[in-house]
Design a protein around this motif. Structure first.
Motif, PDB file in Angstrom:
ATOM      1  N   LEU A 180       0.911  -1.332   0.036  1.00 18.90           N
ATOM      2  CA  LEU A 180      -0.081  -0.270  -0.135  1.00 18.90           C
ATOM      3  C   LEU A 180       0.864   1.183  -0.145  1.00 18.90           C
ATOM      4  N   ILE A 181       1.661   1.321   0.906  1.00 19.55           N
ATOM      5  CA  ILE A 181       2.831   2.400   0.829  1.00 19.55           C
ATOM      6  C   ILE A 181       3.524   2.536  -0.284  1.00 19.55           C
ATOM      7  N   GLU A 182       3.971   1.542  -1.242  1.00 22.60           N
ATOM      8  CA  GLU A 182       4.731   1.611  -2.341  1.00 22.60           C
ATOM      9  C   GLU A 182       3.766   2.112  -3.298  1.00 22.60           C
ATOM     10  N   LEU A 183       2.289   1.703  -3.391  1.00 20.44           N
ATOM     11  CA  LEU A 183       1.214   2.170  -4.393  1.00 20.44           C
ATOM     12  C   LEU A 183       1.365   3.439  -4.256  1.00 20.44           C
ATOM     13  N   TYR A 184       1.194   4.249  -3.159  1.00 19.69           N
ATOM     14  CA  TYR A 184       0.869   5.595  -2.583  1.00 19.69           C
ATOM     15  C   TYR A 184       2.124   6.434  -3.227  1.00 19.69           C
ATOM     16  N   LEU A 185       3.281   5.866  -2.767  1.00 13.00           N
ATOM     17  CA  LEU A 185       4.554   6.506  -3.435  1.00 13.00           C
ATOM     18  C   LEU A 185       4.856   6.568  -4.827  1.00 13.00           C
TER      19      LEU A 185
END
Length: 111
Positions: free
Chosen positions: A17-22
């Motif tokens: 999820l963090i990767e997607l947002y970043l």
């Protein structure tokens, strides 16, 4: 060249999820599930930020933080702790060891 962000979290759903947002914000992401892999990346990549979980399977995030702070190349690297450990003691310890911020899980993605 996009800013390089290291993510270390053994919970794949959170790391993804963090990767997607970043990535949606055009950051380059180096995502790992273990401390060993993350530290190897920190030795070879020019990082702009690290996001560290505390509870990892091989070594805790506070140990990673100490190692980052003791290496010349990463001593001033901004570090955000992202963890389920929400006790005041844990927050204060991380900040005293050199973390720049401390976010407790669960969190809102925009946070």
């Amino acid at each position: 060249m996009p800013e390089q962000i290291l993510i270390v979290d053994d919970e794949a759903e959170i790391a993804d999820l963090i990767e997607l947002y970043l990535k949606n914000e055009n950051y380059a992401v180096h995502k790992f599930y273990t401390a060993r892999e993350a530290l190897a990346c920190a030795e070879t990549e020019q990082l702009d930020l690290a996001i560290l979980d505390i509870m990892l399977p091989d070594e805790d995030g506070l140990t990673i933080l100490k190692k980052l702070r003791s290496a010349a190349a990463t001593a001033s690297l901004p570090v955000i702790m992202l963890t389920a450990k929400g006790d005041t003691f844990d927050k204060v310890l991380a900040l005293e060891l050199g973390a720049d911020d401390y976010i407790v899980k669960p969190f809102e993605p925009k946070e």
